[in-house]
Design a protein around this motif. Structure first.
Motif, PDB file in Angstrom:
ATOM      1  N   SER A  37       0.825  -1.220   0.000  1.00 40.44           N
ATOM      2  CA  SER A  37       0.000   0.000   0.000  1.00 40.44           C
ATOM      3  C   SER A  37       0.857   1.267   0.000  1.00 40.44           C
ATOM      4  O   SER A  37       0.401   2.313  -0.449  1.00 40.44           O
ATOM      5  CB  SER A  37      -0.937  -0.001   1.201  1.00 40.44           C
ATOM      6  OG  SER A  37      -0.188   0.021   2.406  1.00 40.44           O
ATOM      7  N   ALA A  40       1.267   2.525  -3.527  1.00 41.40           N
ATOM      8  CA  ALA A  40       0.090   3.237  -4.034  1.00 41.40           C
ATOM      9  C   ALA A  40       0.065   4.676  -3.526  1.00 41.40           C
ATOM     10  O   ALA A  40      -0.255   5.602  -4.284  1.00 41.40           O
ATOM     11  CB  ALA A  40      -1.179   2.507  -3.626  1.00 41.40           C
ATOM     12  N   LYS A  41       0.416   4.876  -2.276  1.00 39.06           N
ATOM     13  CA  LYS A  41       0.468   6.238  -1.735  1.00 39.06           C
ATOM     14  C   LYS A  41       1.554   7.058  -2.415  1.00 39.06           C
ATOM     15  O   LYS A  41       1.360   8.219  -2.740  1.00 39.06           O
ATOM     16  CB  LYS A  41       0.710   6.194  -0.226  1.00 39.06           C
ATOM     17  CG  LYS A  41      -0.456   5.669   0.568  1.00 39.06           C
ATOM     18  CD  LYS A  41      -0.113   5.598   2.038  1.00 39.06           C
ATOM     19  CE  LYS A  41      -1.218   4.920   2.807  1.00 39.06           C
ATOM     20  NZ  LYS A  41      -0.861   4.725   4.210  1.00 39.06           N
ATOM     21  N   TYR A  42       2.700   6.436  -2.630  1.00 33.85           N
ATOM     22  CA  TYR A  42       3.826   7.100  -3.283  1.00 33.85           C
ATOM     23  C   TYR A  42       3.449   7.540  -4.702  1.00 33.85           C
ATOM     24  O   TYR A  42       3.700   8.671  -5.104  1.00 33.85           O
ATOM     25  CB  TYR A  42       5.020   6.145  -3.296  1.00 33.85           C
ATOM     26  CG  TYR A  42       6.250   6.686  -3.946  1.00 33.85           C
ATOM     27  CD1 TYR A  42       7.017   7.674  -3.333  1.00 33.85           C
ATOM     28  CD2 TYR A  42       6.666   6.211  -5.182  1.00 33.85           C
ATOM     29  CE1 TYR A  42       8.162   8.168  -3.928  1.00 33.85           C
ATOM     30  CE2 TYR A  42       7.807   6.686  -5.786  1.00 33.85           C
ATOM     31  CZ  TYR A  42       8.549   7.670  -5.150  1.00 33.85           C
ATOM     32  OH  TYR A  42       9.676   8.154  -5.744  1.00 33.85           O
ATOM     33  N   GLY A  44       0.417   7.958  -5.859  1.00 32.56           N
ATOM     34  CA  GLY A  44      -0.633   8.979  -5.751  1.00 32.56           C
ATOM     35  C   GLY A  44      -0.071  10.365  -5.482  1.00 32.56           C
ATOM     36  O   GLY A  44      -0.494  11.349  -6.100  1.00 32.56           O
ATOM     37  N   VAL A  45       0.879  10.453  -4.575  1.00 32.40           N
ATOM     38  CA  VAL A  45       1.515  11.747  -4.280  1.00 32.40           C
ATOM     39  C   VAL A  45       2.290  12.239  -5.500  1.00 32.40           C
ATOM     40  O   VAL A  45       2.237  13.420  -5.851  1.00 32.40           O
ATOM     41  CB  VAL A  45       2.437  11.621  -3.040  1.00 32.40           C
ATOM     42  CG1 VAL A  45       3.320  12.838  -2.890  1.00 32.40           C
ATOM     43  CG2 VAL A  45       1.606  11.405  -1.786  1.00 32.40           C
ATOM     44  N   LEU A  47       1.697  11.570  -8.679  1.00 29.02           N
ATOM     45  CA  LEU A  47       0.747  12.029  -9.684  1.00 29.02           C
ATOM     46  C   LEU A  47       0.121  13.365  -9.305  1.00 29.02           C
ATOM     47  O   LEU A  47      -0.066  14.235 -10.166  1.00 29.02           O
ATOM     48  CB  LEU A  47      -0.339  10.975  -9.909  1.00 29.02           C
ATOM     49  CG  LEU A  47       0.098   9.728 -10.656  1.00 29.02           C
ATOM     50  CD1 LEU A  47      -1.028   8.710 -10.697  1.00 29.02           C
ATOM     51  CD2 LEU A  47       0.572  10.064 -12.053  1.00 29.02           C
ATOM     52  N   ALA A  48      -0.195  13.561  -8.031  1.00 28.97           N
ATOM     53  CA  ALA A  48      -0.777  14.838  -7.585  1.00 28.97           C
ATOM     54  C   ALA A  48       0.221  15.984  -7.802  1.00 28.97           C
ATOM     55  O   ALA A  48      -0.157  17.063  -8.280  1.00 28.97           O
ATOM     56  CB  ALA A  48      -1.178  14.749  -6.123  1.00 28.97           C
TER      57      ALA A  48
END
Length: 174
Positions: A37, A40-42, A44-45, A47-48
């Motif tokens: 997980s 996925a956070k990495y 997501g950050v 991409l943001a």
């Protein structure tokens, strides 16, 4: 001389291919494992941050804006050049030099720390955002952006009018 959108997309394809080869070699040597997980956070950050960065480049903020560079482009009519055909991206979709350079750098990084490949993922995603920004600007202004009209200064941009669209039979629209 090639279109700026094609240049960006060619770079994205080449670098993503190099990263895929590096990840495949890493998986074959160390074994494939399910992502956790934290990955996925990495992502997501990452991409943001890239979305925010691309939106900032679409503004007119000095030193950040790419739109200002697009508007300063020299019209091709002022430069004595022959524009390439529209099939350039289909004929040359890959940059072997960029692929090799990224692969030589990505393989040791992957074996050192697989998470560090995320840093190498920044550039193709940034180039993809740049390609979207260029395509949007071209569509809104009815122009095409070209790079490399002067061989010694390939970063300089030039613009040309968008050719009229054709019908399915190849005839000019009525």
């Amino acid at each position: 001389m090639d279109r700026l959108v094609h240049h960006e997309l060619r770079a994205v394809l080449s670098v993503c291919s190099a990263l895929a080869v590096a990840l495949t070699v890493l998986g074959l040597v160390r074994g494939f494992s399910a992502p956790d997980s934290a990955l996925a956070k990495y992502v997501g950050v990452l991409l943001a941050l890239l979305v925010v960065w691309t939106l900032l480049k679409a503004t007119r903020i000095k030193w950040i804006s790419h739109v200002r560079d697009f508007e300063k482009a020299v019209p091709v009519e002022d430069v004595d050049v022959v524009l390439p055909t529209d099939r350039f991206l289909r004929d040359h979709p890959f940059s072997p030099g960029l692929f090799g350079m990224y692969l030589v750098f990505a393989l040791p990084v992957a074996f050192w720390d697989p998470w560090a490949l995320g840093v190498l993922l920044w550039s193709p995603l940034d180039w993809l955002g740049q390609a979207a920004l260029v395509a949007r600007w071209e569509r809104r202004n009815g122009l095409l952006l070209w790079r490399g009209h002067v061989g010694s200064r390939p970063w300089e941009l030039s613009v040309s009018r968008r050719p009229p669209t054709r019908t399915a039979t190849g005839a000019q629209p009525a």
